[in-house]
Design a protein around this motif. Structure first.
Motif, PDB file in Angstrom:
ATOM      1  N   ARG A 457       0.850  -1.190   0.000  1.00 12.30           N
ATOM      2  CA  ARG A 457       0.000   0.000   0.000  1.00 12.30           C
ATOM      3  C   ARG A 457       0.894   1.251   0.000  1.00 12.30           C
ATOM      4  O   ARG A 457       1.775   1.394   0.854  1.00 12.30           O
ATOM      5  N   ALA A 458       0.699   2.126  -0.994  1.00 13.53           N
ATOM      6  CA  ALA A 458       1.395   3.410  -1.082  1.00 13.53           C
ATOM      7  C   ALA A 458       0.396   4.500  -0.709  1.00 13.53           C
ATOM      8  O   ALA A 458      -0.641   4.644  -1.364  1.00 13.53           O
ATOM      9  N   VAL A 459       0.753   5.302   0.329  1.00 10.57           N
ATOM     10  CA  VAL A 459      -0.175   6.292   0.873  1.00 10.57           C
ATOM     11  C   VAL A 459       0.507   7.656   0.908  1.00 10.57           C
ATOM     12  O   VAL A 459       1.679   7.771   1.313  1.00 10.57           O
ATOM     13  N   SER A 460      -0.200   8.689   0.487  1.00 10.17           N
ATOM     14  CA  SER A 460       0.255  10.073   0.623  1.00 10.17           C
ATOM     15  C   SER A 460      -0.966  10.948   0.848  1.00 10.17           C
ATOM     16  O   SER A 460      -2.107  10.457   0.870  1.00 10.17           O
ATOM     17  N   SER A 461      -0.708  12.228   1.003  1.00  6.52           N
ATOM     18  CA  SER A 461      -1.822  13.156   1.217  1.00  6.52           C
ATOM     19  C   SER A 461      -2.701  13.278  -0.031  1.00  6.52           C
ATOM     20  O   SER A 461      -3.805  13.826   0.049  1.00  6.52           O
ATOM     21  N   ARG A 462      -2.212  12.757  -1.159  1.00  6.99           N
ATOM     22  CA  ARG A 462      -2.982  12.828  -2.408  1.00  6.99           C
ATOM     23  C   ARG A 462      -3.794  11.559  -2.649  1.00  6.99           C
ATOM     24  O   ARG A 462      -4.430  11.431  -3.693  1.00  6.99           O
ATOM     25  N   GLY A 463      -3.751  10.600  -1.711  1.00 12.19           N
ATOM     26  CA  GLY A 463      -4.525   9.374  -1.869  1.00 12.19           C
ATOM     27  C   GLY A 463      -3.683   8.151  -1.591  1.00 12.19           C
ATOM     28  O   GLY A 463      -2.606   8.233  -0.989  1.00 12.19           O
ATOM     29  N   GLU A 464      -4.210   6.971  -1.998  1.00 11.94           N
ATOM     30  CA  GLU A 464      -3.472   5.736  -1.796  1.00 11.94           C
ATOM     31  C   GLU A 464      -3.755   4.778  -2.930  1.00 11.94           C
ATOM     32  O   GLU A 464      -4.737   4.896  -3.660  1.00 11.94           O
ATOM     33  N   VAL A 465      -2.844   3.773  -3.100  1.00 16.82           N
ATOM     34  CA  VAL A 465      -2.980   2.756  -4.132  1.00 16.82           C
ATOM     35  C   VAL A 465      -2.388   1.472  -3.566  1.00 16.82           C
ATOM     36  O   VAL A 465      -1.450   1.510  -2.760  1.00 16.82           O
ATOM     37  N   THR A 466      -2.984   0.304  -3.942  1.00 21.31           N
ATOM     38  CA  THR A 466      -2.515  -0.988  -3.430  1.00 21.31           C
ATOM     39  C   THR A 466      -2.189  -1.906  -4.599  1.00 21.31           C
ATOM     40  O   THR A 466      -2.682  -1.736  -5.719  1.00 21.31           O
ATOM     41  N   ARG A 467      -1.353  -2.918  -4.240  1.00 23.97           N
ATOM     42  CA  ARG A 467      -0.978  -3.932  -5.225  1.00 23.97           C
ATOM     43  C   ARG A 467      -0.623  -5.202  -4.462  1.00 23.97           C
ATOM     44  O   ARG A 467       0.056  -5.140  -3.436  1.00 23.97           O
TER      45      ARG A 467
END
Length: 532
Positions: A457-467
């Motif tokens: 999971r990649a998370v930042s203040s601009r959102g998140e994405v998983t793989r």
């Protein structure tokens, strides 16, 4: 003067002489030392003694100030103080009715009180005679006093000191080689024959100056244009000067005198100054250089154009925008300038240009450039301004940056290569679905209980994405079983292949023998059927 260490041993010497003391008729007077040389104003110790076999009466005749310091049987020691001039004191002794005496020679030495070289002329033309004159006041003994005229370390004349003050002269022909030469006068008092040393006293050095200034003008090197607020170097040089060290250089821009740094060579000079352009000087200015030597000067002039050229103004409505935002970029310069904006085709020769940019993730860090041009004194000048565009976008976790399937042998060291992109930079974690165990991104020591399906999971203040990442760990037992199975299979296949080969070979041999038997039987039948 006798060494100081010799006087304490004098009573012992006198006692020895007393043992051999002659009668009154043969008595003699002695003085120690018999000769003395000392600086003016110093003191000296004298010992008067008698060889009389009776008690002698001793005395010392001298106009000098004397003091009795010590005495004994038939010897007496005197101190002569503040000795200012040569003298011959007389020791005497009365032995019975007979008087004898002995004298000592005292020589006083002193340096000349003053040694001076007559001042040199302010300027001396090359090729003309120069008369040097030296005076020395005082000094003794005069027989050992010499005056030497010097050019640097070279002796020009050596003469004995005669008269008061002593005077010596010498004439030299001035040449270019005399440029900057130091002339001095040295007084030498040579007392080495008297067991002392060579004493010297030298006058203050005087430097000879000659001059020669060419008729050509100095060379002036400078930029033809100068921007307001900038500093440029100006150089003025001239060859054929003699002596170059005596030359002066004046550099000026308009009515402003410039601070100059001058470097000299054998027969040339180079003067450097920094000139700063100001708004008050904008336009054409006169730059002048003058070289002065002796009572002559040479001058050069040229025109320097002072101009103003502010940098163009590159404006972004926002320097940090979100992905998909429309960004207005404006490039603007002052009147008289022509601008050009990067990414915009050249258009009208105008002082303003603009462009609209649709910001994407690929535009993050994009360098935008604004250029302006100005013509000054026939030269085209350019100035640029750049700004960097920052685009904010959510995390990216692509297959090329984070593979989905991994197979690692148990006990090995492996590195999970998984990287997320985004602005701002996202925080990346990988956890197992079953128990939430964290899979470190980096080197594992050792690979053991890491098998499973992980969600990165990649998370930042601009959102998140998983793989999802699938990780399989091969145990050592499984590996050994696979090896055994493979070896068994290979052995069986080898046996089958060998048996098949042997069977086919035996079959081919039987067929071959059968064919041979048939051929032999056929030949016999043909032989019997043939008539005799």
């Amino acid at each position: 003067m006798a060494p100081a260490g010799a006087l304490p041993a004098l009573p012992l010497l006198l006692a020895l002489l007393g043992a051999l003391r002659p009668g009154p008729g043969d008595a003699q007077t002695a003085v120690f030392p018999t000769e003395a040389i000392l600086p003016r104003g110093n003191s000296v110790l004298l010992n008067c003694s008698s060889s009389c076999n009776e008690t002698a009466i001793l005395g010392l005749e001298t106009p000098l100030t004397k003091t009795e310091r010590d005495s004994g049987h038939n010897w007496q020691m005197f101190e002569l103080s503040d000795v200012q001039e040569d003298s011959r004191p007389l020791c005497f002794s009365n032995c019975g009715k007979k008087q004898t005496s002995a004298s000592i020679s005292i020589t006083v030495f002193w340096f000349p009180e003053r040694v001076e070289l007559t001042p040199l002329p302010p300027w001396q033309p090359v090729g003309e005679n120069l008369t040097l004159q030296c005076h020395a006041w005082g000094g003794a003994p005069r027989a050992q006093l010499t005056l030497v005229l010097l050019r640097g370390e070279e002796e020009l004349s050596r003469q004995p000191a005669v008269g008061e003050p002593a005077e010596v002269t010498a004439t030299v022909l001035a040449s270019r080689g005399d440029y900057g030469a130091n002339f001095t006068c040295r007084a030498e008092l040579d007392l080495r024959p008297r067991g002392l040393e060579l004493f010297q006293n030298i006058s203050a050095p005087l430097q000879l100056r000659t001059f020669d200034l060419p008729t050509t003008s100095p060379q002036l090197t400078s930029p033809r244009i100068l921007e307001v607020g900038t500093v440029q170097r100006v150089v003025c040089s001239m060859d054929g000067l003699f002596p170059a060290l005596e030359a002066q250089v004046h550099l000026a821009l308009g009515d402003q005198r410039l601070n100059t740094t001058v470097t000299y060579n054998k027969d040339s000079l180079s003067a450097t100054a920094l000139v700063e352009g100001t708004a008050e000087q904008e336009g054409d200015q006169l730059l002048a250089c003058a070289v002065l030597l002796g009572n002559q000067s040479r001058q050069s002039r040229r025109t320097l154009t002072v101009y103003s050229f502010p940098a163009p103004n590159l404006t972004l409505i926002e320097q940090e925008v979100s992905e998909g935002t429309q960004v207005l970029v404006v490039c603007e310069a002052y009147a008289g300038n022509v601008v050009r904006l990067s990414g915009v085709p050249p258009g009208l020769q105008a002082p303003r240009a603009q462009s609209m940019l649709n910001a994407t993730a690929e535009d993050n860090g994009l360098q935008l450039s604004c250029s302006a041009a100005l013509t000054v004194a026939g030269q085209v000048l350019y100035k640029n301004q750049t700004q960097e565009l920052h685009v904010l976008y959510g995390p990216r976790l692509d297959k090329r940056d984070c593979l989905g399937n991994w197979t690692w042998p148990e006990g090995t060291q492996q590195e999970l290569e998984c990287r997320a992109w985004g602005n701002p930079v996202p925080q990346l974690t990988c956890r197992r679905e079953t128990d939430g165990a964290l899979l470190p991104i980096g080197r594992l020591r050792p690979v053991k209980e890491h098998e499973g399906t992980y969600v990165c999971r990649a998370v930042s203040s601009r959102g998140e994405v998983t793989r999802k990442v699938f990780l399989k760990v091969c145990s050592r037992n499984s590996t050994n079983m696979i090896v055994i199975i493979l070896v068994t299979v290979v052995a069986i296949l080898s046996t089958v292949v060998t048996a098949t080969y042997l069977y086919n070979r035996q079959r081919k041999i039987k067929i071959y023998k059968l064919q041979k038997a048939q051929e032999e039987a056929s030949m016999k039948l043909n032989t019997q059927a043939t008539p005799p």
